[in-house]
Design an enzyme around this catalytic site. Structure first.
Site, PDB file in Angstrom:
ATOM      1  N   HIS A   1       1.076  -0.821  -0.209  1.00 46.40           N
ATOM      2  CA  HIS A   1      -0.084  -0.289   0.293  1.00 46.40           C
ATOM      3  C   HIS A   1       0.571   1.213   0.373  1.00 46.40           C
ATOM      4  O   HIS A   1       2.127   1.468   0.783  1.00 46.40           O
ATOM      5  CB  HIS A   1      -1.160  -0.281   1.411  1.00 46.40           C
ATOM      6  CG  HIS A   1      -1.623   1.175   1.461  1.00 46.40           C
ATOM      7  ND1 HIS A   1      -2.217   2.299   1.009  1.00 46.40           N
ATOM      8  CD2 HIS A   1      -1.100   1.885   3.090  1.00 46.40           C
ATOM      9  CE1 HIS A   1      -2.935   3.442   2.043  1.00 46.40           C
ATOM     10  NE2 HIS A   1      -2.202   2.692   2.977  1.00 46.40           N
TER      11      HIS A   1
ATOM     12  N   TYR B   1      -5.802   9.099   2.336  1.00 40.90           N
ATOM     13  CA  TYR B   1      -5.626   9.902   2.942  1.00 40.90           C
ATOM     14  C   TYR B   1      -4.562  10.774   3.547  1.00 40.90           C
ATOM     15  O   TYR B   1      -4.066  10.736   2.833  1.00 40.90           O
ATOM     16  CB  TYR B   1      -5.930   9.178   4.416  1.00 40.90           C
ATOM     17  CG  TYR B   1      -5.373   8.017   4.670  1.00 40.90           C
ATOM     18  CD1 TYR B   1      -4.978   6.783   4.033  1.00 40.90           C
ATOM     19  CD2 TYR B   1      -4.271   8.243   5.273  1.00 40.90           C
ATOM     20  CE1 TYR B   1      -4.154   6.411   3.990  1.00 40.90           C
ATOM     21  CE2 TYR B   1      -3.209   7.235   5.382  1.00 40.90           C
ATOM     22  CZ  TYR B   1      -2.918   5.906   5.007  1.00 40.90           C
ATOM     23  OH  TYR B   1      -2.038   5.303   4.806  1.00 40.90           O
TER      24      TYR B   1
ATOM     25  N   ASP C   1     -27.144 -19.823  19.633  1.00 43.44           N
ATOM     26  CA  ASP C   1     -27.816 -20.644  19.620  1.00 43.44           C
ATOM     27  C   ASP C   1     -27.890 -22.004  18.932  1.00 43.44           C
ATOM     28  O   ASP C   1     -27.372 -21.754  18.269  1.00 43.44           O
ATOM     29  CB  ASP C   1     -28.875 -19.323  20.003  1.00 43.44           C
ATOM     30  CG  ASP C   1     -29.243 -18.968  18.592  1.00 43.44           C
ATOM     31  OD1 ASP C   1     -28.596 -18.889  17.531  1.00 43.44           O
ATOM     32  OD2 ASP C   1     -30.720 -18.059  18.729  1.00 43.44           O
TER      33      ASP C   1
HETATM   34  N1  THG Z   1     -32.662 -24.926  13.011  1.00 39.81           N
HETATM   35  C1  THG Z   1     -31.469 -25.878  13.350  1.00 39.81           C
HETATM   36  N2  THG Z   1     -30.507 -25.171  14.348  1.00 39.81           N
HETATM   37  C2  THG Z   1     -30.388 -23.897  14.270  1.00 39.81           C
HETATM   38  C3  THG Z   1     -31.823 -23.150  13.382  1.00 39.81           C
HETATM   39  C4  THG Z   1     -32.381 -23.885  12.511  1.00 39.81           C
HETATM   40  N3  THG Z   1     -29.210 -23.491  15.201  1.00 39.81           N
HETATM   41  C5  THG Z   1     -28.888 -21.939  14.366  1.00 39.81           C
HETATM   42  C6  THG Z   1     -30.182 -20.511  14.956  1.00 39.81           C
HETATM   43  N4  THG Z   1     -30.950 -21.566  13.993  1.00 39.81           N
HETATM   44  C7  THG Z   1     -31.223 -21.098  15.967  1.00 39.81           C
HETATM   45  N5  THG Z   1     -31.887 -20.374  16.625  1.00 39.81           N
HETATM   46  C8  THG Z   1     -33.209 -20.759  17.067  1.00 39.81           C
HETATM   47  C9  THG Z   1     -34.501 -19.364  17.196  1.00 39.81           C
HETATM   48  C10 THG Z   1     -35.520 -20.041  17.221  1.00 39.81           C
HETATM   49  C11 THG Z   1     -36.004 -21.373  17.488  1.00 39.81           C
HETATM   50  C12 THG Z   1     -35.166 -22.573  16.693  1.00 39.81           C
HETATM   51  C13 THG Z   1     -33.491 -21.979  15.941  1.00 39.81           C
HETATM   52  C14 THG Z   1     -36.873 -21.964  17.547  1.00 39.81           C
HETATM   53  N6  THG Z   1     -37.479 -21.531  18.751  1.00 39.81           N
HETATM   54  C15 THG Z   1     -38.673 -22.033  19.958  1.00 39.81           C
HETATM   55  C16 THG Z   1     -39.564 -21.204  20.047  1.00 39.81           C
HETATM   56  O1  THG Z   1     -38.618 -19.428  20.624  1.00 39.81           O
HETATM   57  O2  THG Z   1     -40.356 -20.658  20.709  1.00 39.81           O
HETATM   58  C17 THG Z   1     -38.169 -22.745  21.005  1.00 39.81           C
HETATM   59  C18 THG Z   1     -39.018 -23.329  21.499  1.00 39.81           C
HETATM   60  C19 THG Z   1     -38.860 -24.104  22.789  1.00 39.81           C
HETATM   61  O3  THG Z   1     -37.502 -23.787  23.096  1.00 39.81           O
HETATM   62  O4  THG Z   1     -39.469 -25.131  23.336  1.00 39.81           O
HETATM   63  O5  THG Z   1     -37.927 -22.997  17.669  1.00 39.81           O
HETATM   64  O6  THG Z   1     -32.816 -23.268  12.421  1.00 39.81           O
HETATM   65  N7  THG Z   1     -31.927 -27.181  13.740  1.00 39.81           N
END
Ligand code: THG
Length: 690
Positions: free
Chosen positions: A90, A124, A415
């Protein structure tokens, strides 16, 4: 020129003096520095780092951090670790004396005027007493091969391997632009310059993390001066506390997929990042090249249906299908989306509205193949997951659990959904490659490494999300297995056959409709797709893409890790307190969150709807209360079912009560929005649980 943005807190640090000062402080606390000492190798035993070999002998060490900048790939190779960065040159030049600057600055204050950036011209500027220094990114990318650099021991301020000779012809257009911007440079000449080598990466982010194979070997690389103090602090926190107060997922060295570690890929994408360094890019701006690195088994059919693909993690993902364009004219009035202004309309199509409509009213097929899947198995699998996860894992075979992985401070590291497919076999649905590395490092930390196998099965399998009120009717036409509400309950998984294809079906839905994630091996994918598509024609089945998917999941209030929440947020702030329900109560982070609740959370991830019903924002915009910025938008989409734009945003708890008014700043405009009760669609779960 229309105007400029003055940042009064902008300033200069003399790198050399800053480093000397830092070294002095560290030395006082017992650190030793060995300058001009070449690293020849990294010692390891039993999967752990034990020392660093230098010309003067071995320095014993249980932790080694490679902060070798653009030499990082060479040091990483000493333990077999890929460090995906590209050294690029650069240009930086200094003019001769500029008359207007004479007498303005002194030795102590060598630069009194603000630092100047002219982003449109990739330039810059700063003062050096009575001269101007000019940095330019306007030239061609100049990749540098490490083995072409001078590696003699003879390093001085005038001669460093990182300073290559100035190539004047590359700088000429930049200097013309500089003279146009600064008339005082009209008679000035470039007096000296160099082509300085530093690091670019496939996505522009730094590279921080521990080797998956050799415990204790860390990298902190592709760190520019701009990031240096922050990355240093974060890495110190990682080493001492095991976590950082900062969200580091954009820096995680393990965020890249295997195909993205290839030298040609790193070279091409890093050079593209150099070209785009100061550009304003649309959040959906498609990668132009390389493309078609990874395609799902449904790809041929998706192409036939006119899929418009965007890329993520090397995967081609349909955003909508032109084959569904005719459905836009059939949309009932309340489903017809308002027109978007130009920026929000880019890389978008009203076809997404039709795909959302069909999902909520009939049945749709979503390609979920790119969703990261990890098989965790072996005698230690249950214990590992129990110790990492906020929920009970020892449930019956066939259970599926949504839960969180926290760091020691209670921040959300991921998550996940965990499906128990056998006594000792779990399928984790995760958010990215860094989750694989996390499972491995946690297995090591808990002493379970030789009792657990962790395998990324994403590429060898595929997944169709089959969702909509008619999903059950469709599947029952093709299967003799029990897909009834009682036979396969919500959040349960089973092995089954659909159209003769062996599948694993999981009853859950990120879009909030009745249906299943249907997994099979890659070889069977296309047949499964064809069977579902053919058998559902009279039901109005469609293939639907990510644009509809994102809109539907926001209507259902489902968070997306990395955008909506990160390690900087705890479960209660993120509205995910319901996912904390462990039997043992002794998972990573459990102590930190003990005593916390939704009530104690000082900030909240809130669901906003836009009052005018049509102004779609895109994410990352500031949110204001009484004209003051108090938070920012994390995810946004038009909610086709609710007929309003949706924006999730971080807000102080005091501003997050349902009904509160806020404003979202969008291109200088204030868009009025209101905190809404969530989820916006189906809070009773009547659509999913039937
Ligand atoms: N499918 C699968 N795995 C995943 C995702 C997916 N992992 C990463 C990401 N997506 C995780 N995120 C979620 C967010 C919400 C839900 C599932 C995955 C979901 N939630 C219900 C609710 O909040 O109503 C949970 C209900 C409960 O816990 O009883 O379904 O898309 N395989």
């Amino acid at each position: 020129m229309l105007g400029g943005l003055h940042v009064p807190s902008d300033g200069l640090a003399k790198a050399h003096r800053a480093v000397i000062a830092l070294m002095a402080r560290a030395t006082e606390r017992g650190a030793q520095f060995r300058g001009s000492t070449r690293v020849l190798g990294v010692e390891q035993r039993g999967g752990r780092v034990t020392g660093v070999t230098t010309a003067d002998g071995v320095v014993p060490a249980d932790v080694v951090v490679s902060c070798a900048g653009f030499w990082g790939p060479e040091v990483g190779a000493m333990v077999g670790m890929s460090v995906p960065l590209l050294p690029l040159a650069h240009q930086y030049a200094k003019t001769g004396q500029v008359r207007e600057l004479v007498g303005r600055n002194t030795e102590r204050s060598e630069a009194g005027l603000p630092i100047l950036r002219h982003q449109d011209a990739d330039l810059y500027f700063r003062e050096h007493h009575d001269r101007i220094g000019i940095g330019s990114y306007a030239h061609r990318p100049m990749p540098v091969r490490l083995d072409s650099l001078d590696s003699s021991e003879d390093v001085s301020a005038r001669s460093m391997p990182s300073m290559l000779p100035f190539t004047e012809e590359d700088f000429a257009p930049a200097f013309e632009d500089a003279q146009k911007l600064l008339p005082a440079l009209a008679d000035a000449k470039v007096e000296e310059g160099f082509n300085g080598v530093f690091s670019f990466t496939p996505d522009g982010g730094s590279l921080v993390g521990e080797s998956k194979e050799v415990a204790g070997f860390w990298v902190a690389e592709a760190v520019w001066v701009t990031h240096s103090a922050g990355v240093a602090k974060a890495v110190a926190q990682l080493l001492v506390d095991g976590h950082s107060e900062y969200d580091l997922h954009g820096l995680d060295v393990h965020r890249f997929e295997e195909v993205q570690l290839d030298g040609a890929y790193v070279s091409e994408t890093s050079q593209q990042n150099f070209r785009e360094i100061y550009d304003v890019l649309h959040p959906l701006q498609p990668k132009e090249s390389p493309r078609d690195l990874r395609v799902s088994p449904f790809h041929a059919r998706q192409v036939e249906l006119g899929a418009v693909f965007l890329e993520a993690g090397g995967w081609e993902r349909p955003h909508w299908y032109e084959a569904n364009a005719a459905l836009v004219d059939q949309l009932p009035a309340e489903w017809t989306p308002p027109a978007r202004e130009a920026w929000a309309a880019k890389f978008h199509s009203p076809v997404a509205a039709a795909e959302a409509w069909r999902t909520r009213t009939a049945v749709a097929m979503y390609d979920m193949t790119a969703l990261k899947r990890i098989e965790v198995s072996g005698p230690g699998a249950l214990e590992l997951l129990e110790r990492m996860t906020t929920a009970k894992m020892g449930k019956s075979v066939g259970s599926v659990t949504y839960a969180l992985w926290l760091d020691e401070a209670g921040g959300i590291r991921s998550d996940v959904t965990v499906a128990r497919l056998g006594e000792q076999t779990f399928q984790v649905g995760a958010n990215g490659n860094q989750d694989v590395a996390l499972l491995l490092s946690e297995a090591r930390r808990f002493g379970l490494a030789d009792q657990v196998q962790v395998r990324d099965t994403t590429g060898e399998t595929c997944c169709i999300g089959l969702w909509g009120p008619d999903a059950r009717t469709l599947v029952e036409r093709l299967s003799t297995d029990d897909f009834s509400n009682e036979g396969l309950k919500y959040f349960r998984a089973t092995r089954a056959r659909i159209a003769g294809v062996p599948v694993t079906a999981m009853r859950l839905s990120y879009v909030g409709e009745l249906g299943w994630e249907i997994y099979t091996t890659a070889d069977n994918g296309q047949r499964l797709w064809d069977a579902l598509f053919a058998a559902g024609q009279d039901l109005g089945v469609i293939a639907a893409g990510r644009a509809a998917f994102n809109s539907l999941r926001l209507e259902k209030g489902y968070r997306s890790w990395g955008s909506d929440m990160t390690t900087e947020h705890d479960p209660y702030e993120a509205g995910l307190g319901f996912a904390v329900r462990s039997a043992t109560g002794t998972f990573t982070g459990s102590e930190a969150i003990a005593g916390r609740s939704e009530e104690t959370a000082a900030r909240r991830l809130a669901c906003l709807t836009v009052d005018d019903g049509e102004s779609v924002v895109l994410g990352h915009e500031p949110v204001l209360v009484d004209g003051e910025p108090v938070g920012y938008v994390t995810s946004a989409a038009f909610g086709h079912t609710v007929g309003r734009p949706i924006a999730y945003a971080w807000l102080p708890a005091s501003a997050a009560a349902v009904g509160s008014s806020v404003e979202i700043e969008y291109f200088g405009r204030r868009v009025a929005a209101t905190v809404a009760a969530e989820p916006l669609v189906d809070p009773e779960m009547a659509r999913i649980r039937r």
